[in-house]
Design an enzyme around this catalytic site. Structure first.
Site, mmCIF file in Angstrom:
data_model
loop_
_atom_site.group_PDB
_atom_site.id
_atom_site.type_symbol
_atom_site.label_atom_id
_atom_site.label_comp_id
_atom_site.label_asym_id
_atom_site.label_seq_id
_atom_site.Cartn_x
_atom_site.Cartn_y
_atom_site.Cartn_z
ATOM 1 N N HIS A 35 0.803 -1.227 0.000
ATOM 2 C CA HIS A 35 0.000 0.000 0.000
ATOM 3 C C HIS A 35 0.837 1.280 0.000
ATOM 4 C CE1 HIS A 35 -4.092 -1.799 0.589
ATOM 5 N NE2 HIS A 35 -3.311 -2.839 0.839
ATOM 6 N N SER A 68 -14.115 -15.199 -23.123
ATOM 7 C CA SER A 68 -13.303 -15.546 -21.951
ATOM 8 C C SER A 68 -13.381 -17.046 -21.731
ATOM 9 C CB SER A 68 -13.830 -14.832 -20.706
ATOM 10 O OG SER A 68 -13.337 -15.494 -19.552
ATOM 11 N N GLY A 124 -4.672 -11.440 -5.162
ATOM 12 C CA GLY A 124 -3.603 -10.514 -4.774
ATOM 13 C C GLY A 124 -2.398 -10.556 -5.697
ATOM 14 N N SER A 127 -4.363 -10.170 -11.232
ATOM 15 C CA SER A 127 -4.872 -10.674 -12.513
ATOM 16 C C SER A 127 -5.527 -9.552 -13.293
ATOM 17 C CB SER A 127 -5.856 -11.819 -12.284
ATOM 18 O OG SER A 127 -7.049 -11.354 -11.695
ATOM 19 N N GLU A 160 -8.535 1.032 -13.899
ATOM 20 C CA GLU A 160 -8.970 0.703 -12.525
ATOM 21 C C GLU A 160 -9.547 1.937 -11.830
ATOM 22 O OE1 GLU A 160 -8.246 -2.357 -10.629
ATOM 23 O OE2 GLU A 160 -6.934 -3.397 -12.040
ATOM 24 N N ASP A 172 1.287 -2.203 -10.108
ATOM 25 C CA ASP A 172 0.991 -3.458 -10.818
ATOM 26 C C ASP A 172 1.184 -3.309 -12.318
ATOM 27 O OD1 ASP A 172 0.277 -4.085 -8.285
ATOM 28 O OD2 ASP A 172 -1.845 -4.408 -8.698
#
Ligand code: ADP
Ligand code: MG
Length: 399
Positions: A35, A68, A124, A127, A160, A172
């Protein structure tokens, strides 16, 4: 089943026909720096040997037809009419990537797409960032648009924050876009300067899934970020140069503690101490001091558990089991928290022994063997390896 260029190619041909191009992006495992990214601090992630795969072939119209394999579902998206995210279904990430790229001025082409992947969802290991990054890379490539990898990461982060509604940091998408194989990335999330650090030869990262997820990650994630921003606002009156918690040190925090309630004080203490741990961990990695690196990883978990309060009973139990193995240097929760995976630094020759022990001991608590992955840090997002030739039986090859 193992996913390969061949399996993704064949899935595409079976569904759409034609000849696709293949791309893939790894997941990320954050060795330390929980974080800190959205506090403009330091992180030390690397990539997984697990990937999200895309097979793609352009169409002549402006439609994305996306299948998918994980969800066994087909969606159609009109590039000229992308509506804002209603929920966090898998295809919303596809819509988000297309919407952000188009808004940034990159005119895309329609395409048929198959998505596959072996990164656990919501575990976590990001993905979601892996999916965004590989999709953006593939869509831009097929539209003959070249952008710099740092920009790619920033656009995917916007998927995001602006589309899915998770106010995540840049870590990420950045490591997935720019990492170097078999290396960790020491990233300054403010300047985006980074350094690639060799992973130790004698220690290996092992990721183990608790198999649980307790809270709505979006809400908890965003609320931690808000608490950090509130703390900055409370402290800024007396520390004017404070732009983010990155700028705070422990001495200043202690001196100004009276400005904060206990909760905000502990959130700050985690971020400030974690930034220092990341820098110490980077030095330890550069020296090859895996013992020290392990201690810092475990200290990170304690701080995330007690000060940042994002652990849970299962994560703590798994960390305890891992750390009771003499072959484990240290363990911590990885990702947003409240479930998902633990990452452990393990003495490489004894990886199998640790793996067996965790299967038995944590397996007894979970009621089944937990999912585990020994990390081999991969290349960043890019074209997938060329398709393996089909194995031709010798008799057929000779005839
Ligand atoms: P994390 O990023 O920690 O794995 P998130 O909740 O942020 O967890 O993202 C997981 C979501 O991303 C999934 O629920 C799904 O909607 C989407 N996703 C990720 N990988 C894939 C994939 N291979 N195929 C389809 N959807 C995926
Ligand atoms: Mg995610």
């Amino acid at each position: 089943m193992t996913i390969t260029s061949r399996s993704v190619h064949d899935a595409f041909v079976g569904r759409f026909g034609g000849q696709p191009q293949l791309f893939r992006a790894p997941g990320r495992v954050n060795i330390i720096g929980g974080h800190t990214d959205y506090n403009e601090g330091f992180v030390l992630p690397t990539t997984t040997g697990l990937h999200t795969w895309v097979a793609i072939a352009p169409r002549t119209d402006r439609t994305l037809r996306v299948f998918s394999r994980l969800f066994d579902s087909l969606e159609e998206i009109d590039l000229d009419r992308i509506e804002k995210c209603a929920d966090a279904q898998w295809y919303e990430y596809v819509k988000g990537v297309a919407a952000i790229l188009e808004t940034a001025g990159h005119s895309l082409r329609g395409a048929d797409i198959v998505i596959d992947g072996d990164i656990p969802l919501g575990g976590g290991l990001s993905s979601s960032a892996s999916l965004e990054t590989v999709l953006a890379f593939a869509l831009l490539d097929r539209a003959d648009i070249e952008i710099e990898r740092g920009e790619l990461a920033q656009l995917c982060q916007r998927v995001e924050t602006e589309y899915v509604g998770i106010r995540c940091g840049i870590m990420d998408q950045y490591v997935i876009s720019r990492c170097v194989k078999n290396r960790a990335m020491m990233l300054d999330c403010r300047s985006l300067e980074f350094q690639s650090v060799e992973m130790p030869a004698d220690a290996r990262l092992l990721v183990v899934d608790t198999g649980v997820s307790h809270r709505l990650p979006v809400g908890e994630y965003n609320s931690r970020r808000e608490e950090c921003e509130e703390a900055v606002a409370l402290l800024a009156g007396e520390i004017p140069q404070l732009g983010a918690l990155r700028d705070l040190d422990l001495a200043q925090l202690e001196a100004k503690r009276k400005l904060l309630d206990d909760r905000h004080y502990r959130r700050c203490r985690h971020i400030v101490s974690e930034n220092q741990r990341v820098q110490d961990a980077c030095s330890a990695l550069q020296r090859g001091d895996v013992q020290r690196l392990g201690e810092l990883i475990t200290a990170s978990h304690v701080s995330l558990r007690d000060d940042y309060e994002i652990s849970c009973a299962e994560l703590d139990a798994l960390v305890e089991i891992m750390n009771s193995c003499p072959e484990v240097y240290g363990s911590r929760l990885v990702g947003g928290g409240f479930g998902g995976c633990v990452v452990c630094l393990v003495d490489a020759p004894h990886l199998d022994r640790v793996m067996d022990r965790v299967q038995v001991e944590y397996g007894a608590l979970l009621g089944r063997a937990p999912w585990a992955h020994a990390v081999t840090p991969s290349d960043p997002v890019g074209p997938a390896p060329t398709i393996e030739p089909l194995e031709v039986p010798e008799s057929a090859a000779n005839s």
